[in-house]
Structure formats: structure tokens, C-alpha cells
Scaffold this motif. Sequence first.
Motif, PDB file in Angstrom:
ATOM      1  N   GLN A   1      22.586 127.255  41.272  1.00 49.58           N
ATOM      2  CA  GLN A   1      22.746 126.816  42.647  1.00 49.58           C
ATOM      3  C   GLN A   1      21.805 125.642  42.914  1.00 49.58           C
ATOM      4  OE1 GLN A   1      25.006 127.856  44.632  1.00 49.58           O
ATOM      5  NE2 GLN A   1      24.418 127.244  46.670  1.00 49.58           N
ATOM      6  N   VAL A   2      22.364 124.527  43.357  1.00 51.86           N
ATOM      7  CA  VAL A   2      21.553 123.345  43.641  1.00 51.86           C
ATOM      8  C   VAL A   2      20.822 123.534  44.958  1.00 51.86           C
ATOM      9  CG1 VAL A   2      21.636 120.889  44.128  1.00 51.86           C
ATOM     10  CG2 VAL A   2      23.095 121.858  42.337  1.00 51.86           C
ATOM     11  N   GLN A   3      19.545 123.198  44.951  1.00 54.35           N
ATOM     12  CA  GLN A   3      18.757 123.217  46.180  1.00 54.35           C
ATOM     13  C   GLN A   3      18.204 121.823  46.419  1.00 54.35           C
ATOM     14  OE1 GLN A   3      15.916 126.418  45.437  1.00 54.35           O
ATOM     15  NE2 GLN A   3      17.188 127.803  46.641  1.00 54.35           N
TER      16      GLN A   3
ATOM     17  N   ALA B   1      15.769 117.555  44.212  1.00 57.46           N
ATOM     18  CA  ALA B   1      16.784 118.539  43.842  1.00 57.46           C
ATOM     19  C   ALA B   1      16.277 119.458  42.746  1.00 57.46           C
ATOM     20  CB  ALA B   1      18.045 117.836  43.374  1.00 57.46           C
TER      21      ALA B   1
ATOM     22  N   TYR C   1      30.699 117.421  51.143  1.00 56.13           N
ATOM     23  CA  TYR C   1      29.425 117.718  50.492  1.00 56.13           C
ATOM     24  C   TYR C   1      29.229 119.228  50.412  1.00 56.13           C
ATOM     25  CZ  TYR C   1      28.138 112.815  50.723  1.00 56.13           C
ATOM     26  OH  TYR C   1      28.105 111.454  50.541  1.00 56.13           O
ATOM     27  N   SER C   2      28.813 119.696  49.244  1.00 60.40           N
ATOM     28  CA  SER C   2      28.687 121.133  49.021  1.00 60.40           C
ATOM     29  C   SER C   2      27.261 121.640  49.209  1.00 60.40           C
ATOM     30  CB  SER C   2      29.134 121.469  47.596  1.00 60.40           C
ATOM     31  OG  SER C   2      30.463 121.072  47.377  1.00 60.40           O
ATOM     32  N   TYR C   3      26.289 120.788  48.995  1.00 53.24           N
ATOM     33  CA  TYR C   3      24.892 121.217  49.016  1.00 53.24           C
ATOM     34  C   TYR C   3      24.128 120.390  50.045  1.00 53.24           C
ATOM     35  CZ  TYR C   3      26.534 123.027  44.601  1.00 53.24           C
ATOM     36  OH  TYR C   3      27.273 123.671  43.627  1.00 53.24           O
ATOM     37  N   TRP C   4      23.286 121.076  50.806  1.00 55.18           N
ATOM     38  CA  TRP C   4      22.558 120.441  51.902  1.00 55.18           C
ATOM     39  C   TRP C   4      21.095 120.861  51.879  1.00 55.18           C
ATOM     40  CZ3 TRP C   4      24.606 116.981  55.385  1.00 55.18           C
ATOM     41  CH2 TRP C   4      25.997 116.820  55.353  1.00 55.18           C
TER      42      TRP C   4
END
Length: 123
Positions: free
Chosen positions: A1-3, A24, A110-113
Motif C-alpha cells: 500500500q502506497v503512503q 512516498a 488518483y488512487s493514493y493521497w
Amino acid sequence: QVQLVESGGGLVQAGGSLRLSCAASGGTFGNFVVGWFRQAPGQEREFVSRISRNGGSQYYADSVKGRFTISRDNAKNTVYLQMNSLKPDDTADYYCAGSTWLFPDRPSQYSYWGQGTQVTVSS
């Protein structure tokens, strides 16, 4: 999971500069187009800029063109937004986001915030 984690916001006088960073973790950073958005109180989230996966292509909203510069360092998993000649209208919470689309301009692409960083420009 990207943070994603933004930093660098603050209070600055009109005409001043700030540099925002978006760090990231948790994924292959170079696989994502990264964008910056901003949202002022009572306003919709607004596209500011995006940068391609390898950093070779940048795109800006007309409202920031010539004043803001987006860049990325994939070795450091970080994207930057250099903001110069700031105006009171630039006051907002700024968010970075990651997308697998090639040319994403809308938040839904956009999927990651990140959680956002506040920028306040005083007149």
C-alpha cells in the motif's frame, strides 16, 4: 500500500516562496504519476500540477503556470512543488496524490493521497 506524506507548508507573505515535499513509501514510486491538488475552505479540490513517472513531463494549471515548478527524485521517492511569487489566492491545503493513469487531471483518477499540508499566503 502506497503512503504519501506532504511537508513544507506554512505561512508566507505575498510574493514569497515555499517548497512542498511529498514523500512516498510502501510501493514502487516510479510506477506512479504524481499530482498536486489544493483545496481552499468551502471550495472543491483543484488540480495544480502533475509530473510523469520519470519526471520528463510536467503539466500545470493556468493559475500557477510560470510560478510553480514540480519535480521528482525517484531515488528518494519524493516529489517537490516549488512555489514562487505566491499570492493570497494560493492559500489552501495542498495534497499530493499518486495515479496509474498517464494524464490524470481529476481527483477521481488518483488512487493514493497524502494528508495535506496547509499553505497560507498573507497580503
